[in-house]
Motif scaffolding. Sequence first.
Motif, mmCIF file in Angstrom:
data_model
loop_
_atom_site.group_PDB
_atom_site.id
_atom_site.type_symbol
_atom_site.label_atom_id
_atom_site.label_comp_id
_atom_site.label_asym_id
_atom_site.label_seq_id
_atom_site.Cartn_x
_atom_site.Cartn_y
_atom_site.Cartn_z
ATOM 1 N N MET A 1 -5.157 -2.627 1.088
ATOM 2 C CA MET A 1 -4.668 -1.322 0.675
ATOM 3 C C MET A 1 -5.802 -0.611 -0.074
ATOM 4 O O MET A 1 -6.510 -1.227 -0.861
ATOM 5 N N LYS A 2 -5.915 0.681 0.149
ATOM 6 C CA LYS A 2 -6.980 1.444 -0.488
ATOM 7 C C LYS A 2 -6.725 1.580 -1.981
ATOM 8 O O LYS A 2 -5.579 1.634 -2.421
ATOM 9 N N GLU A 3 -7.802 1.644 -2.720
ATOM 10 C CA GLU A 3 -7.715 1.664 -4.185
ATOM 11 C C GLU A 3 -6.945 2.877 -4.700
ATOM 12 O O GLU A 3 -6.121 2.754 -5.614
ATOM 13 N N TYR A 4 -7.165 4.056 -4.117
ATOM 14 C CA TYR A 4 -6.480 5.248 -4.607
ATOM 15 C C TYR A 4 -4.965 5.158 -4.370
ATOM 16 O O TYR A 4 -4.179 5.694 -5.149
ATOM 17 N N ILE A 5 -4.568 4.460 -3.321
ATOM 18 C CA ILE A 5 -3.132 4.279 -3.063
ATOM 19 C C ILE A 5 -2.540 3.348 -4.112
ATOM 20 O O ILE A 5 -1.469 3.624 -4.667
ATOM 21 N N GLU A 6 -3.241 2.267 -4.426
ATOM 22 C CA GLU A 6 -2.762 1.345 -5.457
ATOM 23 C C GLU A 6 -2.623 2.056 -6.800
ATOM 24 O O GLU A 6 -1.647 1.850 -7.513
ATOM 25 N N GLU A 7 -3.599 2.893 -7.132
ATOM 26 C CA GLU A 7 -3.545 3.652 -8.393
ATOM 27 C C GLU A 7 -2.329 4.570 -8.416
ATOM 28 O O GLU A 7 -1.623 4.653 -9.414
ATOM 29 N N ARG A 8 -2.080 5.274 -7.300
ATOM 30 C CA ARG A 8 -0.931 6.172 -7.216
ATOM 31 C C ARG A 8 0.372 5.399 -7.356
ATOM 32 O O ARG A 8 1.284 5.829 -8.071
ATOM 33 N N VAL A 9 0.458 4.258 -6.693
ATOM 34 C CA VAL A 9 1.661 3.434 -6.753
ATOM 35 C C VAL A 9 1.941 3.030 -8.194
ATOM 36 O O VAL A 9 3.073 3.151 -8.681
ATOM 37 N N LEU A 10 0.925 2.574 -8.898
ATOM 38 C CA LEU A 10 1.107 2.142 -10.283
ATOM 39 C C LEU A 10 1.436 3.316 -11.199
ATOM 40 O O LEU A 10 2.292 3.208 -12.083
ATOM 41 N N GLU A 11 0.776 4.451 -10.998
ATOM 42 C CA GLU A 11 1.053 5.638 -11.820
ATOM 43 C C GLU A 11 2.490 6.118 -11.632
ATOM 44 O O GLU A 11 3.199 6.367 -12.602
ATOM 45 N N HIS A 38 9.138 6.915 -2.430
ATOM 46 C CA HIS A 38 10.048 5.844 -2.038
ATOM 47 C C HIS A 38 9.292 4.705 -1.357
ATOM 48 O O HIS A 38 9.515 3.527 -1.662
ATOM 49 N N LYS A 39 8.394 5.031 -0.456
ATOM 50 C CA LYS A 39 7.617 3.991 0.227
ATOM 51 C C LYS A 39 6.733 3.242 -0.774
ATOM 52 O O LYS A 39 6.610 2.018 -0.708
ATOM 53 N N ASP A 40 6.136 3.987 -1.699
ATOM 54 C CA ASP A 40 5.289 3.358 -2.714
ATOM 55 C C ASP A 40 6.059 2.336 -3.533
ATOM 56 O O ASP A 40 5.610 1.207 -3.702
ATOM 57 N N VAL A 41 7.234 2.719 -4.034
ATOM 58 C CA VAL A 41 7.955 1.833 -4.944
ATOM 59 C C VAL A 41 8.758 0.750 -4.221
ATOM 60 O O VAL A 41 9.008 -0.304 -4.794
ATOM 61 N N SER A 42 9.140 0.987 -2.978
ATOM 62 C CA SER A 42 9.961 -0.011 -2.289
ATOM 63 C C SER A 42 9.145 -0.966 -1.422
ATOM 64 O O SER A 42 9.535 -2.125 -1.267
#
Length: 86
Positions: A1-11, A38-42
């Motif tokens: 998973m790309k780093e910016y996506i992981e950051e967004r998910v955590l934020e 929804h996709k990020d958190v689930s």
Amino acid sequence: MKEYIEERVLETSNYIVENNSTVRQCARQFGISKSTVHKDVSERLPQINQRLAIKVREVLDKNKKERHIRGGLATKAKYEKNKSLN
């Protein structure tokens, strides 16, 4: 998973937990779609941080149980506003 996506998910996940936020409120705050939140958190969050995923799920489940109440209050406020304008 790309780093910016992981950051967004955590934020977004931390925002939901800290503010008892709904998916819509979170999406509005971060300027992304409800589907993305929804996709990020689930789907993505459990792979990144299982403990945070459990906390987010608790908040979202609580919001789901209360949504019919919020909807009723919004409708009531709408009609009270219209009533005061007349």
